[in-house]
Each structure stands twice: as C-alpha cells, then as structure tokens.
Design a protein around this motif. Sequence first.
Motif, PDB file in Angstrom:
ATOM      1  N   ILE A  48       0.474   5.576  14.185  1.00  0.00           N
ATOM      2  CA  ILE A  48      -0.097   5.300  12.862  1.00  0.00           C
ATOM      3  C   ILE A  48      -1.308   4.376  13.006  1.00  0.00           C
ATOM      4  CG2 ILE A  48       1.906   5.804  11.424  1.00  0.00           C
ATOM      5  CD1 ILE A  48       2.604   2.963  11.278  1.00  0.00           C
ATOM      6  N   PRO A  49      -2.345   4.633  12.216  1.00  0.00           N
ATOM      7  CA  PRO A  49      -3.609   3.926  12.426  1.00  0.00           C
ATOM      8  C   PRO A  49      -3.543   2.457  12.021  1.00  0.00           C
ATOM      9  CG  PRO A  49      -3.775   5.457  10.580  1.00  0.00           C
ATOM     10  CD  PRO A  49      -2.421   5.642  11.160  1.00  0.00           C
ATOM     11  N   LEU A  50      -4.353   1.677  12.706  1.00  0.00           N
ATOM     12  CA  LEU A  50      -4.459   0.238  12.436  1.00  0.00           C
ATOM     13  C   LEU A  50      -5.888  -0.078  12.012  1.00  0.00           C
ATOM     14  CD1 LEU A  50      -2.600  -1.069  15.616  1.00  0.00           C
ATOM     15  CD2 LEU A  50      -1.728  -1.141  13.278  1.00  0.00           C
ATOM     16  N   GLU A  51      -6.058  -1.150  11.286  1.00  0.00           N
ATOM     17  CA  GLU A  51      -7.413  -1.628  10.994  1.00  0.00           C
ATOM     18  C   GLU A  51      -7.498  -3.110  11.331  1.00  0.00           C
ATOM     19  OE1 GLU A  51      -7.654  -0.563   6.884  1.00  0.00           O
ATOM     20  OE2 GLU A  51      -7.101  -2.559   6.216  1.00  0.00           O
ATOM     21  N   HIS A  52      -8.725  -3.529  11.549  1.00  0.00           N
ATOM     22  CA  HIS A  52      -8.934  -4.922  11.946  1.00  0.00           C
ATOM     23  C   HIS A  52      -8.944  -5.831  10.722  1.00  0.00           C
ATOM     24  CE1 HIS A  52      -9.740  -4.375  16.232  1.00  0.00           C
ATOM     25  NE2 HIS A  52     -10.165  -3.180  15.857  1.00  0.00           N
ATOM     26  N   VAL A  53      -8.321  -6.977  10.863  1.00  0.00           N
ATOM     27  CA  VAL A  53      -8.418  -8.033   9.842  1.00  0.00           C
ATOM     28  C   VAL A  53      -8.548  -9.360  10.586  1.00  0.00           C
ATOM     29  CG1 VAL A  53      -7.062  -6.927   8.012  1.00  0.00           C
ATOM     30  CG2 VAL A  53      -5.904  -8.318   9.740  1.00  0.00           C
ATOM     31  N   GLN A  54      -9.042 -10.318   9.868  1.00  0.00           N
ATOM     32  CA  GLN A  54      -9.081 -11.657  10.446  1.00  0.00           C
ATOM     33  C   GLN A  54      -8.094 -12.536   9.705  1.00  0.00           C
ATOM     34  OE1 GLN A  54     -13.156 -13.055  10.454  1.00  0.00           O
ATOM     35  NE2 GLN A  54     -13.314 -12.361  12.569  1.00  0.00           N
ATOM     36  N   VAL A  55      -7.341 -13.330  10.443  1.00  0.00           N
ATOM     37  CA  VAL A  55      -6.486 -14.329   9.797  1.00  0.00           C
ATOM     38  C   VAL A  55      -6.807 -15.691  10.399  1.00  0.00           C
ATOM     39  CG1 VAL A  55      -4.526 -12.825   9.246  1.00  0.00           C
ATOM     40  CG2 VAL A  55      -4.575 -13.974  11.442  1.00  0.00           C
ATOM     41  N   LYS A  56      -6.629 -16.690   9.539  1.00  0.00           N
ATOM     42  CA  LYS A  56      -6.835 -18.054  10.033  1.00  0.00           C
ATOM     43  C   LYS A  56      -5.506 -18.564  10.565  1.00  0.00           C
ATOM     44  CE  LYS A  56      -9.257 -21.268   7.829  1.00  0.00           C
ATOM     45  NZ  LYS A  56     -10.065 -21.852   8.893  1.00  0.00           N
ATOM     46  N   THR A  57      -5.436 -18.813  11.812  1.00  0.00           N
ATOM     47  CA  THR A  57      -4.258 -19.461  12.382  1.00  0.00           C
ATOM     48  C   THR A  57      -4.464 -20.973  12.191  1.00  0.00           C
ATOM     49  OG1 THR A  57      -5.083 -19.918  14.606  1.00  0.00           O
ATOM     50  CG2 THR A  57      -4.327 -17.671  14.171  1.00  0.00           C
ATOM     51  N   SER A  68      -3.051   0.638   8.565  1.00  0.00           N
ATOM     52  CA  SER A  68      -3.932   1.124   7.500  1.00  0.00           C
ATOM     53  C   SER A  68      -3.585   2.576   7.211  1.00  0.00           C
ATOM     54  CB  SER A  68      -5.382   1.015   7.947  1.00  0.00           C
ATOM     55  OG  SER A  68      -5.622   1.924   8.987  1.00  0.00           O
ATOM     56  N   GLY A  69      -4.325   3.151   6.312  1.00  0.00           N
ATOM     57  CA  GLY A  69      -4.150   4.582   6.079  1.00  0.00           C
ATOM     58  C   GLY A  69      -2.979   4.886   5.179  1.00  0.00           C
ATOM     59  N   ARG A  70      -2.472   6.092   5.351  1.00  0.00           N
ATOM     60  CA  ARG A  70      -1.452   6.603   4.436  1.00  0.00           C
ATOM     61  C   ARG A  70      -0.142   5.841   4.554  1.00  0.00           C
ATOM     62  NH1 ARG A  70      -0.953  12.524   3.408  1.00  0.00           N
ATOM     63  NH2 ARG A  70      -3.034  13.215   2.952  1.00  0.00           N
ATOM     64  N   MET A  71       0.518   5.711   3.424  1.00  0.00           N
ATOM     65  CA  MET A  71       1.859   5.139   3.445  1.00  0.00           C
ATOM     66  C   MET A  71       2.847   6.254   3.810  1.00  0.00           C
ATOM     67  SD  MET A  71       1.705   2.528   0.294  1.00  0.00           S
ATOM     68  CE  MET A  71       1.346   3.809  -0.872  1.00  0.00           C
ATOM     69  N   LEU A  72       4.058   5.846   4.116  1.00  0.00           N
ATOM     70  CA  LEU A  72       5.022   6.819   4.624  1.00  0.00           C
ATOM     71  C   LEU A  72       6.058   7.212   3.570  1.00  0.00           C
ATOM     72  CD1 LEU A  72       5.617   5.318   8.180  1.00  0.00           C
ATOM     73  CD2 LEU A  72       4.183   7.239   7.552  1.00  0.00           C
ATOM     74  N   GLY A  73       6.596   8.377   3.730  1.00  0.00           N
ATOM     75  CA  GLY A  73       7.705   8.841   2.890  1.00  0.00           C
ATOM     76  C   GLY A  73       8.763   9.455   3.794  1.00  0.00           C
ATOM     77  N   LEU A  74      10.018   9.184   3.494  1.00  0.00           N
ATOM     78  CA  LEU A  74      11.121   9.759   4.263  1.00  0.00           C
ATOM     79  C   LEU A  74      11.766  10.858   3.430  1.00  0.00           C
ATOM     80  CD1 LEU A  74      12.785   6.443   5.520  1.00  0.00           C
ATOM     81  CD2 LEU A  74      10.753   7.636   6.383  1.00  0.00           C
ATOM     82  N   ILE A  75      12.003  11.993   4.059  1.00  0.00           N
ATOM     83  CA  ILE A  75      12.615  13.113   3.333  1.00  0.00           C
ATOM     84  C   ILE A  75      13.864  13.571   4.092  1.00  0.00           C
ATOM     85  CG2 ILE A  75      12.224  15.358   2.259  1.00  0.00           C
ATOM     86  CD1 ILE A  75      10.179  13.360   1.284  1.00  0.00           C
TER      87      ILE A  75
END
Length: 209
Positions: A48-57, A68-75
């Motif tokens: 599943i795809p990832l995107e970059h973010v910055q966080v302040k530690t 990132s990207g599509r959310m998941l569904g379970l069937i």
Amino acid sequence: MGKLFICDHPLIQHKLTFIRDENTKTKDFRELVDEVATLMAYEITRDIPLEHVQVKTPVTTADCRIISGRMLGLIPILRAGLGMVDGVLKLIPAAKVGHVGLYRDPDTLQPVEYYVKLPTDVLERELIVIDPMLATGGSANAAIEVLKRRGCTQMKLMCLIAAPEGIKAVQQEHPDVDIYVAAVDDYLNDHGYIVPGLGDAGDRLFGTK
Ligand code: URA
C-alpha cells in the motif's frame, strides 16, 4: 494473470499446523484463525502506498511516511470469511466491512447471492475479499463478480488454504485479482473438500457439526 502470494512466514505456518489438526477445538481454532489473519494482513498490505510527511519530534523535524491513497474495505464471504475479519481489523482498524452471502443452487450448482451489504463508499476503497478456503473458486469468483457488477475495480483475495483448482479458476476469471494464501494444498476430493485441508472451515469456526 493475477499473482499468487504464499504467506510462508514461520509464525503463519506454525499456527496453520494447529488449525489443520482435527484435535484443535473450536475456541483454539477460532483464535488461531484470527491470529493468522492478522499476520496475513501484514503481508497483504505490504504494497500500500505511502506519502511523505514531516513531524516535529522533541529533538528536530523528521521526514516520515504515512499511508496514503485509497482506504481499505474487507468483504468476508459468509459465513467462514467472518472468522478472519477481526484479525485483519486489528492491523487495519479503519477498514469498513461489507458482507457477501452466497449459496449454491442445487439444480444449476451455480452460486446465488442471498445477501450483499457493502459500505456506501465501497467504490473508493481497495477491497480485500476474504474466504478461508479457496476450493473450486466458485464462491470467490461469484463474490468478486458481485463487487465488479457494482463498479468495484480494486480488490485482492485472501484465503487460508487454496486448492490448485480454485487458484486456476480465479486466475482465469479474474486475472486482475491477486490471491494471498497461507498454503496451497494438493487437490479437491469428490466431496469438494481441500486435501489435506482442515475440514469445513465454517463448522470448525462456529462449532456447528
Ligand atoms: N470449504 C471448506 O470449508 N473446506 C474445504 O475443504 C472446502 C471448502
């Protein structure tokens, strides 16, 4: 053709051994299936795809990644698919859950849908169709067809044990669907059971037999 992924992590294989054992009682069977579903969810979400973010530690700013990207569904396909849902939800708690119920028409032997309830935003989700036993492939193919008829385009199939016959059937009918299994067994017997298999997954999960 859809790819076949065999989740052969030692923990999965170890637990699958006890799942197969006829002496494993309902409570343990259910817990083991749940645990294997969690471990398989780890494998099935590997791409599943990832995107970059910055966080302040507390020290500085870190370049990190989030999903990132599509959310998941379970069937889950009723009823045995239910046994793997909670295990997957442990890793993907935000996933929504739809249900597909099918029975085999005694005259035509074709799967007939008797219950379909999907998340309202199902078309925006990547779906994981869940059925522990991929035997002939009839139910899996029909469930995928149910979803495609409603416009779903992105899905994977997750099973505990597959017969070669079922894998072939799904790959032929739905070449866009990748299949994730913990094991590929030898063949289907005359009663439609996977050999060596684990018996009837629904009966063993719910203690009906
Ligand atoms: N469904 C099951 O539950 N077990 C099999 O072996 C085949 C189909």
